[in-house]
Design a protein around this motif. Structure first.
Motif, PDB file in Angstrom:
ATOM      1  N   THR A  52       0.815  -1.215   0.000  1.00 54.31           N
ATOM      2  CA  THR A  52       0.000   0.000   0.000  1.00 54.31           C
ATOM      3  C   THR A  52       0.850   1.267   0.000  1.00 54.31           C
ATOM      4  O   THR A  52       0.649   2.176  -0.823  1.00 54.31           O
ATOM      5  N   ASN A  53       1.808   1.339   0.920  1.00 56.10           N
ATOM      6  CA  ASN A  53       2.560   2.583   1.112  1.00 56.10           C
ATOM      7  C   ASN A  53       3.730   2.758   0.150  1.00 56.10           C
ATOM      8  O   ASN A  53       4.041   3.886  -0.251  1.00 56.10           O
ATOM      9  N   GLN A  54       4.371   1.658  -0.210  1.00 53.53           N
ATOM     10  CA  GLN A  54       5.583   1.777  -1.016  1.00 53.53           C
ATOM     11  C   GLN A  54       5.323   1.532  -2.506  1.00 53.53           C
ATOM     12  O   GLN A  54       5.740   2.326  -3.344  1.00 53.53           O
ATOM     13  N   VAL A  55       4.634   0.439  -2.829  1.00 54.52           N
ATOM     14  CA  VAL A  55       4.331   0.172  -4.242  1.00 54.52           C
ATOM     15  C   VAL A  55       3.318   1.183  -4.760  1.00 54.52           C
ATOM     16  O   VAL A  55       3.581   1.950  -5.700  1.00 54.52           O
ATOM     17  N   ASN A  56       2.146   1.208  -4.151  1.00 55.36           N
ATOM     18  CA  ASN A  56       1.099   2.120  -4.611  1.00 55.36           C
ATOM     19  C   ASN A  56       1.446   3.586  -4.367  1.00 55.36           C
ATOM     20  O   ASN A  56       0.917   4.479  -5.037  1.00 55.36           O
ATOM     21  N   GLY A  57       2.342   3.825  -3.411  1.00 58.13           N
ATOM     22  CA  GLY A  57       2.776   5.191  -3.123  1.00 58.13           C
ATOM     23  C   GLY A  57       3.956   5.646  -3.972  1.00 58.13           C
ATOM     24  O   GLY A  57       4.537   6.701  -3.710  1.00 58.13           O
ATOM     25  N   ASN A  58       4.333   4.831  -4.979  1.00 53.50           N
ATOM     26  CA  ASN A  58       5.413   5.192  -5.924  1.00 53.50           C
ATOM     27  C   ASN A  58       6.773   5.368  -5.248  1.00 53.50           C
ATOM     28  O   ASN A  58       7.603   6.167  -5.693  1.00 53.50           O
ATOM     29  N   LYS A  59       7.015   4.599  -4.193  1.00 52.34           N
ATOM     30  CA  LYS A  59       8.303   4.663  -3.515  1.00 52.34           C
ATOM     31  C   LYS A  59       9.192   3.465  -3.841  1.00 52.34           C
ATOM     32  O   LYS A  59      10.306   3.369  -3.319  1.00 52.34           O
TER      33      LYS A  59
ATOM     34  N   SER B  12       3.288 -11.766  -4.115  1.00 48.51           N
ATOM     35  CA  SER B  12       3.009 -11.229  -2.785  1.00 48.51           C
ATOM     36  C   SER B  12       3.311 -12.292  -1.739  1.00 48.51           C
ATOM     37  O   SER B  12       3.416 -13.473  -2.046  1.00 48.51           O
ATOM     38  N   GLY B  13       3.448 -11.829  -0.508  1.00 46.77           N
ATOM     39  CA  GLY B  13       3.703 -12.759   0.584  1.00 46.77           C
ATOM     40  C   GLY B  13       2.444 -13.308   1.203  1.00 46.77           C
ATOM     41  O   GLY B  13       2.495 -14.070   2.162  1.00 46.77           O
ATOM     42  N   SER B  14       1.291 -12.934   0.642  1.00 50.19           N
ATOM     43  CA  SER B  14       0.007 -13.361   1.203  1.00 50.19           C
ATOM     44  C   SER B  14      -1.047 -13.316   0.113  1.00 50.19           C
ATOM     45  O   SER B  14      -0.980 -12.498  -0.821  1.00 50.19           O
ATOM     46  N   SER B  15      -2.019 -14.179   0.228  1.00 53.28           N
ATOM     47  CA  SER B  15      -3.123 -14.185  -0.734  1.00 53.28           C
ATOM     48  C   SER B  15      -4.123 -13.059  -0.464  1.00 53.28           C
ATOM     49  O   SER B  15      -5.059 -12.860  -1.224  1.00 53.28           O
ATOM     50  N   SER B  16      -3.890 -12.289   0.597  1.00 55.89           N
ATOM     51  CA  SER B  16      -4.832 -11.237   0.964  1.00 55.89           C
ATOM     52  C   SER B  16      -4.691  -9.981   0.109  1.00 55.89           C
ATOM     53  O   SER B  16      -5.526  -9.081   0.182  1.00 55.89           O
ATOM     54  N   PHE B  17      -3.627  -9.882  -0.686  1.00 52.14           N
ATOM     55  CA  PHE B  17      -3.465  -8.715  -1.553  1.00 52.14           C
ATOM     56  C   PHE B  17      -2.712  -9.135  -2.811  1.00 52.14           C
ATOM     57  O   PHE B  17      -2.015 -10.150  -2.840  1.00 52.14           O
ATOM     58  N   SER B  18      -2.863  -8.367  -3.856  1.00 54.55           N
ATOM     59  CA  SER B  18      -2.151  -8.604  -5.098  1.00 54.55           C
ATOM     60  C   SER B  18      -1.265  -7.406  -5.395  1.00 54.55           C
ATOM     61  O   SER B  18      -1.516  -6.291  -4.926  1.00 54.55           O
ATOM     62  N   VAL B  19      -0.217  -7.649  -6.176  1.00 53.94           N
ATOM     63  CA  VAL B  19       0.777  -6.616  -6.451  1.00 53.94           C
ATOM     64  C   VAL B  19       0.631  -6.128  -7.886  1.00 53.94           C
ATOM     65  O   VAL B  19       0.763  -6.912  -8.833  1.00 53.94           O
ATOM     66  N   THR B  20       0.366  -4.837  -8.034  1.00 53.79           N
ATOM     67  CA  THR B  20       0.315  -4.212  -9.348  1.00 53.79           C
ATOM     68  C   THR B  20       1.043  -2.877  -9.276  1.00 53.79           C
ATOM     69  O   THR B  20       0.594  -1.952  -8.596  1.00 53.79           O
ATOM     70  N   PHE B  21       2.177  -2.786  -9.942  1.00 57.19           N
ATOM     71  CA  PHE B  21       2.942  -1.553  -9.899  1.00 57.19           C
ATOM     72  C   PHE B  21       2.275  -0.463 -10.740  1.00 57.19           C
ATOM     73  O   PHE B  21       1.789  -0.740 -11.839  1.00 57.19           O
TER      74      PHE B  21
END
Length: 387
Positions: free
Chosen positions: A323-330, A347-356
Motif C-alpha cells: 500500500t505505502n511503497q508500491v502504490n505510493g510510488n516509492k 506477494s507474501g500473502s493471498s490477501s493482496f495482489s501486487v500491481t505496480f
C-alpha cells in the motif's frame, strides 16, 4: 716513496675489508609476518605482510589504521570470535589494487568462521518506531545512529572478505561479510568482495554510505541486505551470485517505518546457480524481496536462475509495504531483464495482489546489469567470480 706505497697498501686493505663487511649486511625483503590483536589506540600502518587476526580487534575513535596493498589478514576459528571493528570516530584505510587486493580470510575456509569487517558511524538512522539510535546485532551491543550524514569511516578499495558471517552463540546475534552501522557518505566503498560467508554478504544498518563495484558470492543468507532507513544515493555495479546455499538476492526493509526517502542503486546483477538451497530449508527465495516498508529506486537489473515455482523476481511481502511503497510510488525498478521463466512479481500473502503503477516497473531486453572488470581482486582459488 716507500712510505707512500705503504700508506696506499693499508688504505686498499681497509677499503676491501669494508666492502666485504657491507656485503654481509642484508635488508629484509618481501611481506612481513605479524599478529593483530586487542584494541588499536594509536594510528599505524601495517606494511605489506601476512598478518594473523586474533579476537575482536577494535580501531578506537581518533585512530587511523592503514593496510598496504597485497596484504593478507587471516583469522582462525579456533581462537574464538574474530572480527575487525572500526568504532565511530576511527578510520580504516585500505587502498588495494585490482592486481594486489587486500584479503581478509580464515584458516579453515569454512563459511561463518569469523565476523568480517564491521564499521560504525554516526550518520542518521530510522529504526523501529522511528528511533534515531539503536544497538548493534553483532554481539558487541554497541550504539549506532546520529546526525552526521557525511561521517567518514575511511576508505575500502579492492578488499575481499572470505568465510565470514559468524553466528554468535546466543542464537540471535549475527555478523556478516561487511557490516555498516550508520556509516556516512564520506566513507568510500569501492571494489569489494564478500565471499562465502554464512550470513549476508553486505548489510547496511541505516546511514548514508554508498558502494560501487560490490561482489557478493556464495553467501548463505542474502547477498545484499539493509534496514534502519539506509539511504545511500550513489550505488552502482552490484553483482550477486548465489551458489550452494542462499536466500534472497536483495532483502529490503525499513523497520516498518514509512519513510519519505529511499536508496538508489544502478546496474545490478542477481544470479542463482542451479541446485542452490535456502538457508533454512524453506521453499521461498526471490531475487528481490521488499518487506516492512522497504523501498528504493533501482535500474538496469539483470535477474537469472530464480527458477523454482515458488520464486519470483520481485516479491512484496506484506500488505502495508504494498500500500505505502508500491502504490505510493516509492519502489521503482526500471530496465529489468528476467532470464528464464521466473515470474515477475508476487506477494507474501493471498490477501493482496501486487500491481505496480505505470512506469514504476519496466522491462528491457537490452539490460546488461553490473559492469565490472575482472582481476586478482575478483578471483579466488583460480575461479573468476564474475564468470
Amino acid at each position: 716513496m716507500k712510505k707512500l706505497a705503504l700508506t696506499l697498501s693499508i688504505l686498499s686493505l681497509l677499503f676491501i675489508g669494508c666492502s666485504e663487511d657491507e656485503d654481509e649486511i642484508t635488508t629484509p625483503t618481501g611481506p612481513v609476518v605479524g599478529e593483530i590483536t586487542g584494541d588499536i589506540t594509536t594510528s599505524k600502518t601495517f606494511v605489506l605482510g601476512n598478518y594473523t587476526l586474533s579476537g575482536i580487534v577494535k580501531i578506537k575513535s581518533g585512530v587511523t589504521v592503514t593496510f598496504d596493498s597485497g596484504s593478507t589478514i587471516t583469522a582462525n576459528v579456533a581462537n574464538g570470535t574474530d572480527a575487525l571493528v572500526v568504532e565511530n570516530g576511527g578510520k580504516l584505510i585500505i587502498n588495494g589494487t585490482a592486481a594486489e587486493p587486500v584479503i581478509f580470510t580464515e584458516v579453515s575456509k569454512i563459511p561463518g568462521s569469523w565476523g568480517g569487517i564491521i564499521m560504525y558511524g554516526d550518520a542518521p538512522i530510522v529504526g523501529a518506531n522511528g528511533v534515531t539510535t539503536a544497538t548493534s546485532e553483532d554481539g558487541l551491543a554497541l550504539p549506532y545512529g546520529g546526525n552526521n550524514a557525511t561521517h567518514n569511516g575511511g576508505t575500502l578499495r579492492y578488499v575481499r572478505v572470505e568465510y565470514a558471517g559468524k553466528k554468535i552463540t546466543d542464537g540471535t546475534s549475527e555478523m556478516n561479510g561487511f557490516s555498516f552501522y550508520s556509516v556516512g557518505s564520506g566513507t568510500i566503498l569501492e571494489n569489494l568482495v564478500s565471499y562465502k560467508g554464512a550470513d549476508d554478504g553486505y548489510e547496511f544498518y541505516g546511514g548514508t554510505v554508498s558502494g560501487t563495484n560490490l561482489i557478493s558470492y556464495g553467501n548463505f543468507d542474502d547477498s545484499f541486505d539493509w534496514q534502519d532507513g539506509w539511504k545511500g544515493q550513489n550505488n552502482t555495479n552490484w553483482y550477486a551470485y548465489q551458489t550452494g546455499t542462499g536466500n534472497f538476492g536483495m532483502e529490503i526493509e525499513s523497520k516498518s517505518v514509512n519513510n519519505s526517502f529511499w536508496p538508489k542503486v544502478t546496474n545490478i546483477t542477481l544470479k542463482r546457480a542451479a541446485g542452490t538451497l535456502t538457508e533454512n530449508g524453506s521453499a521461498e527465495y526471490d531475487a528481490i524481496q521488499f518487506k516492512k516498508e522497504g523501498n528504493g529506486d533501482f535500474s538496469n537489473i539483470l535477474i537469472e536462475g530464480y527458477t523454482d515455482p515458488m520464486a519470483v523476481a520481485v516479491r512484496i511481502q506484506d500488505a502495508s509495504t504494498n500500500t505505502n511503497q508500491v502504490n505510493g510510488n516509492k519502489i521503482k525498478l526500471t530496465n529489468v531483464k528476467i532470464m528464464g521463466s521466473t515470474t515477475q512479481t508476487g506477494s507474501g500473502s493471498s490477501s493482496f495482489s501486487v500491481t505496480f503503477p505505470s512506469g514504476q516497473l519496466t522491462t528491457s531486453s537490452s539490460t546488461t546489469g553490473a559492469n565490472l572488470t575482472t582481476g586478482a581482486w575478483s578471483t579466488v582459488n583460480g575461479v573468476n567470480l564474475l564468470q
